[in-house]
Scaffold this active site. Structure first.
Site, PDB file in Angstrom:
ATOM      1  N   ASP A 203       1.009  -1.134   0.099  1.00 16.84           N
ATOM      2  CA  ASP A 203       0.034  -0.145  -0.022  1.00 16.84           C
ATOM      3  C   ASP A 203       1.047   1.127   0.073  1.00 16.84           C
ATOM      4  O   ASP A 203       1.583   1.496   1.151  1.00 16.84           O
ATOM      5  CB  ASP A 203      -0.907  -0.122   1.078  1.00 16.84           C
ATOM      6  N   HIS A 204       0.944   1.903  -1.354  1.00 17.52           N
ATOM      7  CA  HIS A 204       2.411   2.949  -1.113  1.00 17.52           C
ATOM      8  C   HIS A 204       1.974   3.920  -0.300  1.00 17.52           C
ATOM      9  O   HIS A 204       2.971   4.785   0.018  1.00 17.52           O
ATOM     10  CB  HIS A 204       2.359   3.468  -2.668  1.00 17.52           C
ATOM     11  N   HIS A 266      -5.990   2.858   1.538  1.00 14.00           N
ATOM     12  CA  HIS A 266      -5.154   3.961   1.956  1.00 14.00           C
ATOM     13  C   HIS A 266      -6.060   4.644   2.899  1.00 14.00           C
ATOM     14  O   HIS A 266      -5.284   4.963   4.050  1.00 14.00           O
ATOM     15  CB  HIS A 266      -4.907   4.815   0.676  1.00 14.00           C
TER      16      HIS A 266
HETATM   17  C1  BG6 Z   1      -3.713   4.731  -6.019  1.00 12.47           C
HETATM   18  C2  BG6 Z   1      -5.099   4.883  -6.590  1.00 12.47           C
HETATM   19  O1  BG6 Z   1      -3.783   3.696  -5.297  1.00 12.47           O
HETATM   20  O2  BG6 Z   1      -3.638   5.901  -5.307  1.00 12.47           O
HETATM   21  C3  BG6 Z   1      -5.274   6.168  -7.588  1.00 12.47           C
HETATM   22  O3  BG6 Z   1      -5.437   3.726  -7.601  1.00 12.47           O
HETATM   23  C4  BG6 Z   1      -4.742   7.406  -6.789  1.00 12.47           C
HETATM   24  O4  BG6 Z   1      -6.485   6.299  -8.273  1.00 12.47           O
HETATM   25  C5  BG6 Z   1      -3.589   7.240  -6.159  1.00 12.47           C
HETATM   26  O5  BG6 Z   1      -5.053   8.517  -7.774  1.00 12.47           O
HETATM   27  C6  BG6 Z   1      -2.916   8.097  -5.236  1.00 12.47           C
HETATM   28  O6  BG6 Z   1      -1.852   8.134  -4.862  1.00 12.47           O
HETATM   29  P1  BG6 Z   1      -1.229   9.478  -4.388  1.00 12.47           P
HETATM   30  O7  BG6 Z   1       0.291   8.825  -3.972  1.00 12.47           O
HETATM   31  O8  BG6 Z   1      -1.100  10.434  -5.775  1.00 12.47           O
HETATM   32  O9  BG6 Z   1      -1.793  10.018  -3.332  1.00 12.47           O
END
Ligand code: BG6
Length: 513
Positions: A203-204, A266
């Site tokens: 989960d980034h 997230h």
């Molecule tokens: C991803 C989603 O996991 O996270 C995207 O699939 C989203 O839809 C993105 O735009 C948001 O990541 P960040 O790091 O730009 O907040």
């Protein structure tokens, strides 16, 4: 055995006179889906930046796997272009890239082709012999989710993932399943080949510095924890707002929606980190045990009353006219997919009983802002004249995940002058001005952690399944309601009108980050 050719840049060497505390073993990373978007945008730039900052081990090697017709040289050239385009450090350092590229090879095969896994095994053996990777392997599944199980299965059948010399780890991208049942089935398929400690579910958000900093903020300072509970906190708002639309990902998004795309992962991660108890230490199981306890304690959500969904119609964002969701490429003109979701929930434990948590996420909102806002209760008595305090708002601690990374505390202050007048001001901490260094991309941290065998910032089996349980409950609630009257918010606004009612009926208001 031939001596490992040691690339100069990827040696574990002294930096600034210090031995780096985090030096992984020599290893090979096999990227499935190597010709795809994620590899180009995130993985290769992350590996390059790790190499640039000398975090990669000696002999580090990458095998790209995909079914795209590319020679090895073409694959390397494609990766170089990707780094040039997407790396956060520019311009690209030729010597560093060259040394990383020496360890990059390419195996073309369909993901279900048993013979291809034989060629992959041979390539891994070559790397062990020639580059000293010692049987240490990361299998990174950066493919579309329908290939996850088949790749795991074939890795198992080919004996490539077998314990033996060196460690074997597997990284699984999102989406990890589509509902509880499919997530359980995927967990089962992976466990047939890998044990839980070998599995790294990405989960980034957990790789973001600011998300990790919430833990530091809470548990490395003495002043916050004593008031981080129902006695002092009025409520918590967690927002992941995006101004972008779905960016040509219509096909994926139609089957996902905001609930699966952001809420399940997230938002649930941010909630767990904001609400968890202090772990006894910062190891993978201690931290994840505490996060899972939060998910287990969520009071059953009353979908009809506590969930609002929305879908954007045409509108204006950042001064530009943008189409509605139903007009996006690969989206049905009658789509009922939600691009916005807000949930009010409660956590049934001693720390949080009766303290509402309001969560929301959406596409095409007025701005990009992710934050956790802890709003404190008002002082029990204000010994000032009524006029003095009329401009006061409650104390709020806002942890800004992005942008303007940092934290602010809203406090009351006296307006200078001969009369007693009060106003709310901000006490601010900004990453940028406090540290003067650019934060690494989330993928750099996560890839490195995986190579180091540290799964703290990855989701555990029970964590993903609990989160899917919540999603299933919401989906079931929606299925029993009449179809939504979409679109119900214009692009560039903060969601449908019902979302205000969700919080205002409790006498509270959404923040406008
Ligand atoms: C991803 C989603 O996991 O996270 C995207 O699939 C989203 O839809 C993105 O735009 C948001 O990541 P960040 O790091 O730009 O907040």
């Amino acid at each position: 055995m031939a001596q490992a050719a040691t690339p100069t840049i990827t040696q574990n060497i002294l930096r600034d006179g210090l031995i780096l505390p985090r030096t992984p073993d020599p290893a090979a990373m096999v990227i499935f889906g190597a010709s795809g978007d994620l590899t180009a945008r995130k993985l290769m730039p992350a590996l390059y930046n790790l190499a640039l900052n000398r975090y990669l081990p000696s002999g580090f090697s990458v095998i790209g796997v995909a079914d795209t017709a590319l020679t090895e040289d073409e694959f390397r050239a494609h990766m170089e272009q990707a780094v040039q385009k997407f790396s956060r450090s520019q311009p690209v350092d030729r010597a560093v890239w060259q040394s990383l590229a020496e360890g990059i090879s390419y195996v073309r095969m369909p993901f279900d082709d048993a013979a291809g896994y034989g060629r992959l095994a041979a390539e891994l053996d070559r790397l062990d012999r020639e580059r000293g990777t010692n049987g240490n392997r990361v299998f990174y599944l950066a493919t579309a989710p329908q290939f996850f199980s088949v790749i795991i299965d074939r890795l198992g059948a080919a004996g490539i993932a077998k314990a033996g010399e060196g460690w074997k780890r597997v990284v699984i991208e999102k989406p990890f399943g589509n509902d509880l049942k499919s997530a359980q089935a995927l967990n089962q398929a992976i466990h047939a080949v890998f044990a839980e400690p070998q599995i790294y579910r990405i989960d980034h958000y957990l790789g973001k510095e600011t998300v990790q900093n919430v833990l530091v903020f809470r548990f490395a300072n003495g002043i916050f924890e004593p008031i981080w509970n129902r006695r002092y906190v009025d409520h918590v708002q967690i927002t992941v707002a995006e101004d972008i639309g779905i960016e040509r990902r219509g096909k994926y998004y139609e089957s996902s929606g905001a609930l699966r795309d952001i809420f399940q992962n997230h938002l649930m991660q941010l909630l767990s980190i904001a609400a968890m108890e202090a772990p006894p230490n910062f190891d993978a199981d201690s931290v994840r045990d505490e996060k899972v306890k939060v998910l287990k304690s969520i009071h059953p959500i009353d979908v009809a009353n506590d969930v609002v969904r929305g879908q954007y119609g045409p509108g204006w964002v950042g001064g530009q006219q943008v189409p509605g969701y139903r007009q996006e490429v690969n989206v049905s003109p009658a789509s009922t997919t939600e691009t916005f979701v807000a949930v009010r929930l409660k956590i049934d434990n001693w720390r949080w009983a009766d303290t509402p948590f309001y969560l929301r996420t959406g596409k095409r909102l007025p701005s990009r802002a992710s934050e956790i806002a802890i709003q404190f209760k008002n002082p029990p008595h204000l010994p000032f004249a009524k006029t003095a305090v009329q401009e006061l708002t409650p104390n709020v601690l806002v942890m800004r995940i992005q942008p303007h990374e940092g934290a602010s505390l809203k406090i009351a202050a006296k307006i200078p002058g001969p009369v007693m007048r009060l106003r709310t001001v901000n006490m601010d901490f900004f990453y940028g001005s406090s540290f003067m260094v650019e934060s690494p991309d989330a993928y750099e941290r996560l890839v490195l952690d995986c190579m180091l065998g540290d799964a703290t910032l990855f989701a555990r089996e029970d964590e993903v399944e609990r989160a899917w349980g919540l999603v299933d409950r919401i989906e079931a609630g929606w299925a029993s309601q009449p179809p939504p009257a979409f679109p119900n918010y214009a692009a560039g606004t903060w969601g449908p009108p019902e979302v205000d009612a969700l919080i205002e009926r409790d006498g509270r208001r959404w923040r406008r980050p």
